[in-house]
Design a protein around this motif. Sequence first.
Motif, PDB file in Angstrom:
ATOM      1  N   VAL A  76       0.821  -1.214   0.000  1.00 20.36           N
ATOM      2  CA  VAL A  76       0.000   0.000   0.000  1.00 20.36           C
ATOM      3  C   VAL A  76       0.859   1.270   0.000  1.00 20.36           C
ATOM      4  O   VAL A  76       0.553   2.215  -0.739  1.00 20.36           O
ATOM      5  N   PRO A  77       1.954   1.334   0.812  1.00 21.57           N
ATOM      6  CA  PRO A  77       2.803   2.532   0.731  1.00 21.57           C
ATOM      7  C   PRO A  77       3.357   2.774  -0.672  1.00 21.57           C
ATOM      8  O   PRO A  77       3.425   3.918  -1.129  1.00 21.57           O
ATOM      9  N   ALA A  78       3.741   1.698  -1.357  1.00 21.75           N
ATOM     10  CA  ALA A  78       4.243   1.845  -2.728  1.00 21.75           C
ATOM     11  C   ALA A  78       3.150   2.373  -3.642  1.00 21.75           C
ATOM     12  O   ALA A  78       3.386   3.234  -4.502  1.00 21.75           O
ATOM     13  N   LEU A  79       1.933   1.865  -3.424  1.00 21.29           N
ATOM     14  CA  LEU A  79       0.798   2.328  -4.218  1.00 21.29           C
ATOM     15  C   LEU A  79       0.488   3.792  -3.919  1.00 21.29           C
ATOM     16  O   LEU A  79       0.172   4.569  -4.827  1.00 21.29           O
ATOM     17  N   MET A  80       0.615   4.172  -2.637  1.00 22.20           N
ATOM     18  CA  MET A  80       0.367   5.556  -2.248  1.00 22.20           C
ATOM     19  C   MET A  80       1.371   6.501  -2.903  1.00 22.20           C
ATOM     20  O   MET A  80       1.006   7.564  -3.414  1.00 22.20           O
TER      21      MET A  80
END
Length: 201
Positions: free
Chosen positions: A72-76
């Motif tokens: 999720v952090p990478a997606l964010m």
Amino acid sequence: MFDVAVFGSLFLTLFVIMDPPGITPIFLGLTAGRPAKVQQRMAFQAVCVAFGVISVFGLVGHQILDYLHVSVPALMIAGGLLLLLIALDLLTGKTDEPKQTKDVNVALVPLGMPLLAGPGAIVSVILAVQDADSVGTQLSVWSAIVAMHVVLWLVMRYSLLIIRVIKDGGVVLVTRLAGMMLSAIAVQQIINGVTQVIQGA
């Protein structure tokens, strides 16, 4: 319990990303030369396509990320960078408006996707659904999604009237303001993603 703050936050984010005022001239350009009833039908079809795409990613987006081994952090961070690019386009007035073709239904592609249900909106919905940890919050998230698509339909449905009221200058002004707000949202999303990466390290 229905969360007004969550509803308002997601609705505002989607409003800036999907940009109903900015989509008006694009919609009119893509459907130019068609009868009013055909334009109205295409507005409804475009919104249905966008809602379908957004809903799929809202329901199983996290599973898709797990399958692709994307955090999720990478997606964010990726979503924030993408939103920033979109914001810069809105601020500078650079838009890739596809040429109208009579042979394809432009309500499906490119209007429904990717102009309406673009990567920025998809990322925002995935994150909002993931953060919704109660039935009331989930209801707030999905209400915001539905409300946004109703607004999109109304704007395109009555685009001929709207363009007469706000004129071309009004559309440009609203688009620039949307770009400014979107750039702030993008930067904050990148900061949140980087913060989560540092905290998880």
